[in-house]
Design a protein around this motif. Structure first.
Motif, PDB file in Angstrom:
ATOM      1  N   ALA A  52      -5.887   5.304   8.217  1.00 30.41           N
ATOM      2  CA  ALA A  52      -5.094   3.641   8.938  1.00 30.41           C
ATOM      3  C   ALA A  52      -5.836   3.129   8.671  1.00 30.41           C
ATOM      4  CB  ALA A  52      -5.051   3.992  10.365  1.00 30.41           C
ATOM      5  N   TYR A  53      -7.396   2.822   8.595  1.00 35.43           N
ATOM      6  CA  TYR A  53      -8.634   1.982   8.339  1.00 35.43           C
ATOM      7  C   TYR A  53      -8.733   1.987   6.589  1.00 35.43           C
ATOM      8  CZ  TYR A  53     -12.905  -0.450   8.128  1.00 35.43           C
ATOM      9  OH  TYR A  53     -14.162  -0.972   7.134  1.00 35.43           O
ATOM     10  N   ALA A  54      -8.507   2.636   6.168  1.00 34.55           N
ATOM     11  CA  ALA A  54      -8.015   2.474   4.907  1.00 34.55           C
ATOM     12  C   ALA A  54      -7.358   1.925   4.377  1.00 34.55           C
ATOM     13  CB  ALA A  54      -8.241   3.865   4.023  1.00 34.55           C
ATOM     14  N   ILE A  55      -5.917   1.863   5.100  1.00 35.61           N
ATOM     15  CA  ILE A  55      -4.731   1.104   4.769  1.00 35.61           C
ATOM     16  C   ILE A  55      -5.098  -0.578   4.775  1.00 35.61           C
ATOM     17  CG2 ILE A  55      -2.054   0.636   5.072  1.00 35.61           C
ATOM     18  CD1 ILE A  55      -2.224   4.149   5.874  1.00 35.61           C
ATOM     19  N   GLU A  56      -5.691  -0.601   6.455  1.00 39.15           N
ATOM     20  CA  GLU A  56      -5.779  -1.986   6.501  1.00 39.15           C
ATOM     21  C   GLU A  56      -6.499  -2.260   5.808  1.00 39.15           C
ATOM     22  OE1 GLU A  56      -9.162  -4.019   8.945  1.00 39.15           O
ATOM     23  OE2 GLU A  56      -8.942  -2.303   9.939  1.00 39.15           O
ATOM     24  N   HIS A 100      -3.812  -0.467  -8.397  1.00 39.19           N
ATOM     25  CA  HIS A 100      -5.061   0.188  -8.487  1.00 39.19           C
ATOM     26  C   HIS A 100      -4.993   1.802  -7.812  1.00 39.19           C
ATOM     27  CE1 HIS A 100      -7.393  -3.134  -8.905  1.00 39.19           C
ATOM     28  NE2 HIS A 100      -7.267  -4.209  -9.006  1.00 39.19           N
ATOM     29  N   THR A 101      -5.467   2.914  -8.320  1.00 36.07           N
ATOM     30  CA  THR A 101      -5.579   3.826  -7.540  1.00 36.07           C
ATOM     31  C   THR A 101      -6.896   4.301  -6.827  1.00 36.07           C
ATOM     32  OG1 THR A 101      -3.542   4.671  -8.388  1.00 36.07           O
ATOM     33  CG2 THR A 101      -4.731   6.095  -7.837  1.00 36.07           C
ATOM     34  N   PHE A 102      -7.372   4.332  -5.457  1.00 33.73           N
ATOM     35  CA  PHE A 102      -8.348   5.144  -4.933  1.00 33.73           C
ATOM     36  C   PHE A 102      -8.522   6.439  -4.412  1.00 33.73           C
ATOM     37  CE2 PHE A 102      -7.946   0.240  -4.892  1.00 33.73           C
ATOM     38  CZ  PHE A 102      -9.344   0.392  -5.530  1.00 33.73           C
ATOM     39  N   PHE A 103      -9.287   6.718  -5.029  1.00 29.83           N
ATOM     40  CA  PHE A 103      -9.480   8.441  -4.172  1.00 29.83           C
ATOM     41  C   PHE A 103     -10.010   8.363  -3.139  1.00 29.83           C
ATOM     42  CE2 PHE A 103      -8.968  11.432  -7.501  1.00 29.83           C
ATOM     43  CZ  PHE A 103      -8.259  12.556  -7.327  1.00 29.83           C
ATOM     44  N   VAL A 104      -9.801   8.422  -1.566  1.00 30.90           N
ATOM     45  CA  VAL A 104     -10.274   8.153  -0.475  1.00 30.90           C
ATOM     46  C   VAL A 104     -10.724   9.492   0.319  1.00 30.90           C
ATOM     47  CG1 VAL A 104      -9.736   5.958  -0.028  1.00 30.90           C
ATOM     48  CG2 VAL A 104      -7.802   7.069   1.029  1.00 30.90           C
ATOM     49  N   VAL A 124      -0.699  -3.632  -5.509  1.00 26.36           N
ATOM     50  CA  VAL A 124      -0.050  -2.416  -5.291  1.00 26.36           C
ATOM     51  C   VAL A 124      -1.572  -1.305  -5.281  1.00 26.36           C
ATOM     52  CG1 VAL A 124       1.418  -0.092  -4.769  1.00 26.36           C
ATOM     53  CG2 VAL A 124       2.160  -2.264  -6.098  1.00 26.36           C
ATOM     54  N   VAL A 125      -1.972  -0.985  -3.965  1.00 31.71           N
ATOM     55  CA  VAL A 125      -2.876   0.105  -3.777  1.00 31.71           C
ATOM     56  C   VAL A 125      -2.220   1.111  -3.558  1.00 31.71           C
ATOM     57  CG1 VAL A 125      -4.844   0.260  -2.159  1.00 31.71           C
ATOM     58  CG2 VAL A 125      -4.076  -1.341  -2.614  1.00 31.71           C
ATOM     59  N   SER A 126      -2.641   2.251  -4.464  1.00 35.80           N
ATOM     60  CA  SER A 126      -2.237   3.702  -4.000  1.00 35.80           C
ATOM     61  C   SER A 126      -3.492   4.173  -3.828  1.00 35.80           C
ATOM     62  CB  SER A 126      -1.816   4.111  -5.656  1.00 35.80           C
ATOM     63  OG  SER A 126      -0.676   3.609  -5.587  1.00 35.80           O
ATOM     64  N   PHE A 127      -3.153   5.344  -2.351  1.00 34.82           N
ATOM     65  CA  PHE A 127      -4.028   5.815  -1.713  1.00 34.82           C
ATOM     66  C   PHE A 127      -4.350   7.907  -2.531  1.00 34.82           C
ATOM     67  CE2 PHE A 127      -5.431   2.602   0.464  1.00 34.82           C
ATOM     68  CZ  PHE A 127      -6.515   2.266   0.927  1.00 34.82           C
ATOM     69  N   ARG A 128      -4.932   7.804  -3.314  1.00 36.16           N
ATOM     70  CA  ARG A 128      -4.741   9.404  -3.153  1.00 36.16           C
ATOM     71  C   ARG A 128      -5.613  10.363  -1.817  1.00 36.16           C
ATOM     72  NH1 ARG A 128      -6.087  11.358  -9.432  1.00 36.16           N
ATOM     73  NH2 ARG A 128      -3.958   9.864 -10.329  1.00 36.16           N
ATOM     74  N   VAL A 175       0.378  -0.962   0.417  1.00 39.62           N
ATOM     75  CA  VAL A 175      -0.169  -0.257   0.032  1.00 39.62           C
ATOM     76  C   VAL A 175       0.883   1.273  -0.179  1.00 39.62           C
ATOM     77  CG1 VAL A 175      -1.874   1.553   0.952  1.00 39.62           C
ATOM     78  CG2 VAL A 175      -2.114  -1.286   1.208  1.00 39.62           C
ATOM     79  N   VAL A 176       0.561   1.860  -0.741  1.00 41.43           N
ATOM     80  CA  VAL A 176       1.564   3.685  -1.024  1.00 41.43           C
ATOM     81  C   VAL A 176       0.074   4.836  -1.300  1.00 41.43           C
ATOM     82  CG1 VAL A 176       3.179   4.473  -2.412  1.00 41.43           C
ATOM     83  CG2 VAL A 176       2.951   2.314  -2.824  1.00 41.43           C
ATOM     84  N   ALA A 177       1.521   5.608  -0.093  1.00 37.09           N
ATOM     85  CA  ALA A 177       0.007   6.741  -0.133  1.00 37.09           C
ATOM     86  C   ALA A 177       1.278   7.783  -1.552  1.00 37.09           C
ATOM     87  CB  ALA A 177       1.358   7.063   1.189  1.00 37.09           C
ATOM     88  N   SER A 178      -0.501   7.857  -2.174  1.00 36.27           N
ATOM     89  CA  SER A 178      -0.583   8.797  -2.824  1.00 36.27           C
ATOM     90  C   SER A 178      -1.411   9.795  -2.436  1.00 36.27           C
ATOM     91  CB  SER A 178      -0.722   8.252  -4.385  1.00 36.27           C
ATOM     92  OG  SER A 178      -1.334   9.382  -5.161  1.00 36.27           O
ATOM     93  N   SER A 179      -1.586  11.200  -3.742  1.00 33.67           N
ATOM     94  CA  SER A 179      -2.305  12.030  -3.155  1.00 33.67           C
ATOM     95  C   SER A 179      -2.815  12.088  -3.636  1.00 33.67           C
ATOM     96  CB  SER A 179      -0.916  13.048  -2.464  1.00 33.67           C
ATOM     97  OG  SER A 179      -0.928  14.629  -2.330  1.00 33.67           O
TER      98      SER A 179
END
Length: 283
Positions: A203-207, A218-222, A161-165, A103-107
């Motif tokens: 933190a929950y999204a990362i879980e 995958h890239t997700f807006f959260v 890989v899950v990248s979170f925006r 899991v990667v912190a995008s923005s």
């Protein structure tokens, strides 16, 4: 499990959250933090091959949060190179080791508009993962390229890989202070859609990103489902983005970001949202 940037705003909460779930966590941090809740705490640099190799020893999952998180966090060179080299180093080593998921912190800034020095607005609302980018700063460019690195890692080594925006992520108290600031100056939030996320929800999204039954990159807006501005979203957009197309209408303080992918693929729903009275917007 390895968590990089473990002493950061999201990292410290995530490290504690995953540890409380029973995960064996190695925390990699650039600065010492005695308060970190982890099975193993290492002080090191995610740009260092040796430091990352040591931190990955025994890891089966990776959460990469280490970054310089703003264009002013260093020189343009430092911000860009720190972020892209760190992400490449962590994901490439994880992939070569056969690690299955990262899991990667995008923005939110990966689409370029929030920090853009030019007079630009999003191509449309709600923002979604396919929105056209308009990048004119080094931090946003680094986040965009981190997402490219995630796709490369999956294609080369098969690591999912899950990248979170992520939007603005902070404690409940800090998010409420930002909301108070939007009472007098709501225009500041138009490029981000007045989006926010409590660190506990991050933190929950990362879980969920670590455990969801998916494959690929995958890239997700959260974000929280509501804005952090005490006005109706339609009124805000009428006032500050009247010429920007809207793909649908928004109810109350509904955040103008399409969260469908995160909700349907990951099952994510923010649990810590601001309860704000709705004021009449006077311009």
């Amino acid at each position: 499990m390895l968590v990089t940037g473990a002493a950061g705003r999201i990292g410290s909460v995530t490290t504690r959250h995953l540890s409380e779930l029973g995960a064996l966590v190695t925390a990699l941090t650039l600065v010492e933090d005695p308060s970190l809740k982890a099975d193993r705490v290492l002080v090191g640099d995610t740009r260092s091959e040796d430091d990352v190799r040591t931190a990955l020893d025994g890891a089966e999952l990776v959460v990469h949060l280490a970054a310089l998180a703003h264009p002013t966090s260093g020189t343009p060179y430092d911000v860009y190179t720190t972020n892209v080299v760190s992400t490449f180093n962590v994901l490439a080593q994880a992939g070569a080791l056969g690690i299955d998921r990262a899991v990667v912190a995008s923005s939110i800034n990966a689409y370029g508009v929030p920090f853009n020095p030019n007079d630009v607005l999003p191509a449309y609302y709600p923002l979604d993962e396919k929105i056209p980018s308009d990048v004119a700063d080094w931090y946003s460019l680094s986040k965009q390229n981190d997402e490219n690195t995630a796709r490369m890692c999956w294609r080369r080594w098969g690591t999912d890989v899950v990248s979170f925006r992520f939007p603005h992520v902070n404690s409940a108290e800090a998010v409420r202070r930002q909301a108070d600031g939007f009472i007098e100056n709501p225009a500041r939030g138009v490029r981000e859609g007045w989006a926010y996320l409590d660190t506990r929800d991050a933190a929950y999204a990362i879980e969920l990103g670590l455990t969801a039954p998916l494959s690929g990159a995958h890239t997700f807006f959260v974000a929280a489902g509501t804005t952090n501005a005490p006005y109706e979203t339609e009124a805000l957009l009428d006032a500050f983005a009247p010429g920007v197309p809207r793909l649908r209408r928004f109810v109350g303080r509904e955040v103008p970001i399409d969260l469908t992918a995160a909700r349907t693929v990951l099952g994510f729903q923010a649990q810590h949202e601001l309860d704000l009275p709705i004021h009449r917007l006077e311009i």
